[in-house]
Design a protein around this motif. Structure first.
Motif, PDB file in Angstrom:
ATOM      1  N   LEU A  97       0.855  -1.179   0.000  1.00  0.00           N
ATOM      2  CA  LEU A  97       0.000   0.000   0.000  1.00  0.00           C
ATOM      3  C   LEU A  97       0.890   1.227   0.000  1.00  0.00           C
ATOM      4  CD1 LEU A  97      -2.625  -0.914   2.746  1.00  0.00           C
ATOM      5  CD2 LEU A  97      -2.891  -1.068   0.283  1.00  0.00           C
ATOM      6  N   PHE A  98       0.592   2.190  -0.879  1.00  0.00           N
ATOM      7  CA  PHE A  98       1.382   3.412  -0.963  1.00  0.00           C
ATOM      8  C   PHE A  98       0.481   4.607  -0.726  1.00  0.00           C
ATOM      9  CE2 PHE A  98       3.573   0.312  -3.506  1.00  0.00           C
ATOM     10  CZ  PHE A  98       4.867   0.456  -3.066  1.00  0.00           C
ATOM     11  N   THR A  99       0.936   5.495   0.139  1.00  0.00           N
ATOM     12  CA  THR A  99       0.212   6.735   0.373  1.00  0.00           C
ATOM     13  C   THR A  99       1.057   7.857  -0.207  1.00  0.00           C
ATOM     14  OG1 THR A  99      -0.681   5.811   2.409  1.00  0.00           O
ATOM     15  CG2 THR A  99      -0.855   8.192   2.125  1.00  0.00           C
ATOM     16  N   ILE A 100       0.656   8.337  -1.373  1.00  0.00           N
ATOM     17  CA  ILE A 100       1.352   9.430  -2.041  1.00  0.00           C
ATOM     18  C   ILE A 100       0.315  10.403  -2.581  1.00  0.00           C
ATOM     19  CG2 ILE A 100       3.447   8.135  -2.601  1.00  0.00           C
ATOM     20  CD1 ILE A 100       2.387   7.632  -5.349  1.00  0.00           C
ATOM     21  N   ARG A 110       0.120   9.681  -7.447  1.00  0.00           N
ATOM     22  CA  ARG A 110      -0.432   8.327  -7.341  1.00  0.00           C
ATOM     23  C   ARG A 110      -0.942   7.844  -8.694  1.00  0.00           C
ATOM     24  NH1 ARG A 110      -4.689   8.861  -3.604  1.00  0.00           N
ATOM     25  NH2 ARG A 110      -6.091   9.213  -5.356  1.00  0.00           N
ATOM     26  N   TRP A 111      -1.676   8.715  -9.409  1.00  0.00           N
ATOM     27  CA  TRP A 111      -2.216   8.317 -10.710  1.00  0.00           C
ATOM     28  C   TRP A 111      -1.110   8.175 -11.745  1.00  0.00           C
ATOM     29  CZ3 TRP A 111      -6.522   5.977 -10.721  1.00  0.00           C
ATOM     30  CH2 TRP A 111      -7.491   6.283  -9.762  1.00  0.00           C
ATOM     31  N   GLN A 112      -0.083   9.008 -11.659  1.00  0.00           N
ATOM     32  CA  GLN A 112       1.063   8.888 -12.566  1.00  0.00           C
ATOM     33  C   GLN A 112       1.749   7.547 -12.353  1.00  0.00           C
ATOM     34  OE1 GLN A 112       4.086  11.831 -11.843  1.00  0.00           O
ATOM     35  NE2 GLN A 112       5.502  10.918 -13.284  1.00  0.00           N
ATOM     36  N   VAL A 113       1.983   7.175 -11.102  1.00  0.00           N
ATOM     37  CA  VAL A 113       2.613   5.890 -10.776  1.00  0.00           C
ATOM     38  C   VAL A 113       1.711   4.743 -11.236  1.00  0.00           C
ATOM     39  CG1 VAL A 113       3.313   4.390  -8.861  1.00  0.00           C
ATOM     40  CG2 VAL A 113       3.993   6.800  -8.867  1.00  0.00           C
ATOM     41  N   LEU A 129      -2.706   3.500  -3.289  1.00  0.00           N
ATOM     42  CA  LEU A 129      -2.312   2.674  -4.428  1.00  0.00           C
ATOM     43  C   LEU A 129      -1.917   1.302  -3.892  1.00  0.00           C
ATOM     44  CD1 LEU A 129      -1.405   2.281  -7.399  1.00  0.00           C
ATOM     45  CD2 LEU A 129       0.774   3.282  -6.745  1.00  0.00           C
ATOM     46  N   ILE A 130      -2.456   0.249  -4.462  1.00  0.00           N
ATOM     47  CA  ILE A 130      -2.127  -1.118  -4.050  1.00  0.00           C
ATOM     48  C   ILE A 130      -1.392  -1.781  -5.208  1.00  0.00           C
ATOM     49  CG2 ILE A 130      -3.021  -3.361  -3.338  1.00  0.00           C
ATOM     50  CD1 ILE A 130      -5.482  -1.848  -2.255  1.00  0.00           C
ATOM     51  N   VAL A 131      -0.199  -2.302  -4.914  1.00  0.00           N
ATOM     52  CA  VAL A 131       0.635  -2.920  -5.942  1.00  0.00           C
ATOM     53  C   VAL A 131       0.950  -4.349  -5.526  1.00  0.00           C
ATOM     54  CG1 VAL A 131       2.795  -2.761  -7.228  1.00  0.00           C
ATOM     55  CG2 VAL A 131       1.680  -0.673  -6.406  1.00  0.00           C
ATOM     56  N   HIS A 132       0.761  -5.283  -6.430  1.00  0.00           N
ATOM     57  CA  HIS A 132       1.071  -6.690  -6.186  1.00  0.00           C
ATOM     58  C   HIS A 132       2.374  -7.023  -6.918  1.00  0.00           C
ATOM     59  CE1 HIS A 132      -2.829  -7.432  -4.374  1.00  0.00           C
ATOM     60  NE2 HIS A 132      -3.303  -6.610  -5.303  1.00  0.00           N
ATOM     61  N   GLN A 142      11.086   8.124  -9.376  1.00  0.00           N
ATOM     62  CA  GLN A 142      10.856   9.206 -10.339  1.00  0.00           C
ATOM     63  C   GLN A 142       9.696  10.092  -9.931  1.00  0.00           C
ATOM     64  OE1 GLN A 142      10.455   7.560 -14.265  1.00  0.00           O
ATOM     65  NE2 GLN A 142      12.388   6.452 -14.111  1.00  0.00           N
ATOM     66  N   ALA A 143       8.682   9.517  -9.286  1.00  0.00           N
ATOM     67  CA  ALA A 143       7.496  10.281  -8.918  1.00  0.00           C
ATOM     68  C   ALA A 143       7.680  11.091  -7.639  1.00  0.00           C
ATOM     69  CB  ALA A 143       6.305   9.342  -8.753  1.00  0.00           C
TER      70      ALA A 143
END
Length: 80
Positions: free
Chosen positions: A11-14, A19-22, A41-44, A60-61
């Protein structure tokens, strides 16, 4: 960044625009992720390569552009 044991995802809190760019870039890289409005954002991550790609996209973000430029210039100085 937190590991969510229920979904085995990170889980990412940005910031919203970052967040949408990533999210878009991870989708382009075919890395499984989800991002709902006003949610983290949830990344698997399923491989080491995906983890390195995630690190690069997040870097980069989040890191200011000038810091990245300075880092790249330092790399070129060390190379030559």
């Amino acid at each position: 960044m937190n590991l969510d044991p229920a979904s085995s995802g990170f889980l990412f809190t940005i910031k919203g625009c970052d967040r949408w760019q990533v999210y878009r870039r991870l989708c382009e890289l075919e890395i499984s992720c989800s991002c709902a409005a006003h949610q983290p954002l949830i990344v698997h991550i399923e491989s080491t390569i995906a983890l390195v790609q995630l690190w690069s996209v997040m870097r980069q973000a989040i890191i200011p552009r000038q810091v990245l430029v300075d880092w790249l210039e330092d790399c070129w100085k060390c190379r030559f």
